[in-house]
Design an enzyme around this catalytic site. Sequence first.
Site, mmCIF file in Angstrom:
data_model
loop_
_atom_site.group_PDB
_atom_site.id
_atom_site.type_symbol
_atom_site.label_atom_id
_atom_site.label_comp_id
_atom_site.label_asym_id
_atom_site.label_seq_id
_atom_site.Cartn_x
_atom_site.Cartn_y
_atom_site.Cartn_z
ATOM 1 N N SER A 27 12.784 -3.320 6.257
ATOM 2 C CA SER A 27 14.140 -2.771 6.374
ATOM 3 C C SER A 27 14.364 -2.077 7.721
ATOM 4 C CB SER A 27 14.417 -1.802 5.218
ATOM 5 O OG SER A 27 13.442 -0.782 5.178
ATOM 6 N N THR A 28 13.345 -1.450 8.287
ATOM 7 C CA THR A 28 13.511 -0.783 9.590
ATOM 8 C C THR A 28 13.619 -1.838 10.694
ATOM 9 O OG1 THR A 28 11.992 0.867 8.674
ATOM 10 C CG2 THR A 28 12.670 1.147 10.960
ATOM 11 N N ASP B 213 4.245 1.081 7.054
ATOM 12 C CA ASP B 213 4.269 1.799 5.782
ATOM 13 C C ASP B 213 3.671 3.192 5.930
ATOM 14 O OD1 ASP B 213 5.364 -0.358 4.125
ATOM 15 O OD2 ASP B 213 3.544 -1.391 4.739
ATOM 16 N N GLU C 19 2.603 -10.519 11.287
ATOM 17 C CA GLU C 19 2.882 -9.299 12.064
ATOM 18 C C GLU C 19 1.711 -8.977 12.982
ATOM 19 O OE1 GLU C 19 5.867 -6.909 9.031
ATOM 20 O OE2 GLU C 19 3.721 -6.669 8.789
HETATM 21 C C1 5RP Z 1 6.205 -5.700 6.219
HETATM 22 C C2 5RP Z 1 5.834 -4.433 6.876
HETATM 23 C C3 5RP Z 1 6.919 -3.439 7.116
HETATM 24 O O1 5RP Z 1 6.975 -3.148 8.461
HETATM 25 C C4 5RP Z 1 6.608 -2.202 6.332
HETATM 26 O O2 5RP Z 1 6.457 -2.556 4.961
HETATM 27 C C5 5RP Z 1 7.709 -1.151 6.466
HETATM 28 O O3 5RP Z 1 8.859 -1.615 5.834
HETATM 29 P P1 5RP Z 1 10.212 -0.792 5.823
HETATM 30 O O4 5RP Z 1 10.696 -0.731 7.220
HETATM 31 O O5 5RP Z 1 11.105 -1.583 4.909
HETATM 32 O O6 5RP Z 1 9.911 0.589 5.258
HETATM 33 O O7 5RP Z 1 4.701 -4.184 7.230
HETATM 34 O O8 5RP Z 1 5.080 -6.499 5.958
#
Ligand code: 5RP
Length: 232
Positions: free
Chosen positions: A30-31, A86, A105
């Site tokens: 989401s970020t 996270d 990633e």
């Molecule tokens: C996806 C990731 C995201 O960057 C991580 O989960 C953070 O997500 P969000 O920005 O929705 O809090 O590693 O695999």
Amino acid sequence: MTPDEQKRMAAARALEYVEDGMKLGLGTGSTAAHFVDLLGERVAAGLNVLCVPTSEATHAQATGLNIPLTTLDETPALDLTIDGADELDAALNLVKGGGGALLREKIVATASSRMVVIADGSKVVETLGAFDLPVEVVPFGAGATVNQMREIAAGLGCNGEINRRKTADGKPFFTDGGHYIYDCAFGVIPDPVALAAALNMIAGVVETGLFCGIATLAVIAGPDGAKIMEPA
Ligand code: 5RP
């Protein structure tokens, strides 16, 4: 300010690191989605960038915004990756993979000269591990792989349930690469570098969500604005 507004603020601040002509890695979550949105506005206004997305979801979002895309086969070296996390600690070790995209990633981030993490303040922790560590595992022999993960992690002070991830509606979760994700509820990870190295030695482990020594800078947004963190 809501956590989502903080995420957007971090994403907006990270745009300052983007320069015309750069080759970028685009994160997932989401970020990162806020960042892709804002980048799309800049591209519409004439910014020239070439980007590698880290998931099918980000690929679809970037395509919808007419952001020029490439692959690491065509463009193997990137200038900068911007992605969420996270959890992150003071050394900018990260837990990633909450969205299940950790493998792409990590491939994209390590093909980049720099990685900028964008997050709201709730993601900064003293010790990693409160967020369940995602580990991507090959389906063949997964039961045996998980037993080895449990044993090796316990030897490094990491104990807790290890559960195969499901989707929100209870179906088995598969990564974009067709693998399983196991979420490890360790609570604390005393030595993230050692744990990442040890888990990566297991044949059935594809990759872990521990990103150690990869992020070069973090933009952390909170009620008082966006702050920059560099590895301690
Ligand atoms: C996806 C990731 C995201 O960057 C991580 O989960 C953070 O997500 P969000 O920005 O929705 O809090 O590693 O695999």
